[in-house]
Design a protein around this motif. Structure first.
Motif, PDB file in Angstrom:
ATOM      1  N   GLU A  26       0.841  -1.200   0.000  1.00 49.75           N
ATOM      2  CA  GLU A  26       0.000   0.000   0.000  1.00 49.75           C
ATOM      3  C   GLU A  26       0.874   1.247   0.000  1.00 49.75           C
ATOM      4  OE1 GLU A  26      -2.787  -0.143   3.214  1.00 49.75           O
ATOM      5  OE2 GLU A  26      -3.160  -2.266   2.880  1.00 49.75           O
ATOM      6  N   LYS A  27       0.654   2.112  -0.968  1.00 50.47           N
ATOM      7  CA  LYS A  27       1.496   3.299  -1.116  1.00 50.47           C
ATOM      8  C   LYS A  27       1.293   4.316  -0.002  1.00 50.47           C
ATOM      9  CE  LYS A  27       2.013   2.804  -6.011  1.00 50.47           C
ATOM     10  NZ  LYS A  27       1.858   3.336  -7.342  1.00 50.47           N
ATOM     11  N   ASP A  28       0.074   4.404   0.550  1.00 53.62           N
ATOM     12  CA  ASP A  28      -0.187   5.426   1.558  1.00 53.62           C
ATOM     13  C   ASP A  28       0.500   5.158   2.894  1.00 53.62           C
ATOM     14  OD1 ASP A  28      -1.868   3.267   1.958  1.00 53.62           O
ATOM     15  OD2 ASP A  28      -3.454   4.468   2.860  1.00 53.62           O
ATOM     16  N   LEU A  29       0.989   3.936   3.131  1.00 51.89           N
ATOM     17  CA  LEU A  29       1.703   3.635   4.372  1.00 51.89           C
ATOM     18  C   LEU A  29       3.178   4.023   4.297  1.00 51.89           C
ATOM     19  CD1 LEU A  29       0.173   0.181   5.334  1.00 51.89           C
ATOM     20  CD2 LEU A  29      -0.361   2.419   6.290  1.00 51.89           C
ATOM     21  N   GLY A  30       3.684   4.229   3.101  1.00 49.65           N
ATOM     22  CA  GLY A  30       5.045   4.704   2.934  1.00 49.65           C
ATOM     23  C   GLY A  30       6.139   3.668   3.092  1.00 49.65           C
ATOM     24  N   VAL A  31       5.809   2.402   3.011  1.00 47.85           N
ATOM     25  CA  VAL A  31       6.828   1.349   3.149  1.00 47.85           C
ATOM     26  C   VAL A  31       6.756   0.376   1.978  1.00 47.85           C
ATOM     27  CG1 VAL A  31       7.086   1.439   5.657  1.00 47.85           C
ATOM     28  CG2 VAL A  31       5.259   0.066   4.662  1.00 47.85           C
ATOM     29  N   VAL A  32       6.460   0.882   0.795  1.00 48.46           N
ATOM     30  CA  VAL A  32       6.278   0.038  -0.381  1.00 48.46           C
ATOM     31  C   VAL A  32       7.550  -0.751  -0.678  1.00 48.46           C
ATOM     32  CG1 VAL A  32       5.832   0.023  -2.860  1.00 48.46           C
ATOM     33  CG2 VAL A  32       4.553   1.546  -1.370  1.00 48.46           C
ATOM     34  N   GLY A  33       7.399  -2.056  -0.788  1.00 51.59           N
ATOM     35  CA  GLY A  33       8.508  -2.927  -1.168  1.00 51.59           C
ATOM     36  C   GLY A  33       9.535  -3.156  -0.085  1.00 51.59           C
ATOM     37  N   LYS A  34       9.271  -2.718   1.126  1.00 49.21           N
ATOM     38  CA  LYS A  34      10.230  -2.927   2.213  1.00 49.21           C
ATOM     39  C   LYS A  34       9.788  -4.104   3.056  1.00 49.21           C
ATOM     40  CE  LYS A  34      11.795   1.798   2.461  1.00 49.21           C
ATOM     41  NZ  LYS A  34      11.960   2.980   3.272  1.00 49.21           N
TER      42      LYS A  34
END
Length: 119
Positions: free
Chosen positions: A59-67
């Motif tokens: 989810e892009k809005d959480l700010g941890v995309v792909g981590k």
């Protein structure tokens, strides 16, 4: 016959789920999935067979995309606790699947507990 890593994982997952079903008492299940690139969690009502809330590093809005690290797991834990509150859920049971309760899975669980989810 030697057991493969996958076979051991599946046995561990079934053993965990079967033990938790006896303790469920109508509470939703907080199911965790961890891959090499992402981590996701769902609140599932097994009686109705539907997902009540979910959170993921996709989810892009959480700010941890792909981590997929401890900080991302803690962020996901906090997000699922907030979404559970919005859905009116305060208690659930933690289904770690075949994953060990260590590292990222533990960080997710601790963050969810700190933000008000009881299990």
């Amino acid at each position: 016959m030697a057991n493969t890593k996958r076979d051991l994982f599946l046995k561990r997952r079934l053993r965990t789920r079967n033990k938790l079903r006896t303790l469920a008492a109508g509470r939703p299940r907080l199911s965790v999935h961890r891959s090499s690139k992402n981590i996701s969690v769902q609140l599932i009502d097994d009686g109705e067979g539907r997902t009540l809330a979910s959170a993921s590093t996709l989810e892009k809005d959480l700010g941890v995309v792909g981590k997929n690290n401890l900080e991302a797991a803690a962020t996901i834990g906090a997000a699922i606790a907030e979404r559970a509150k919005k859905a009116g859920i305060e208690e659930c049971y933690f289904d770690r699947g075949g994953f060990l309760f260590h590292g990222k899975v533990k960080a997710l669980a601790d963050a969810a507990r700190e933000n008000g989810l009881k299990f």
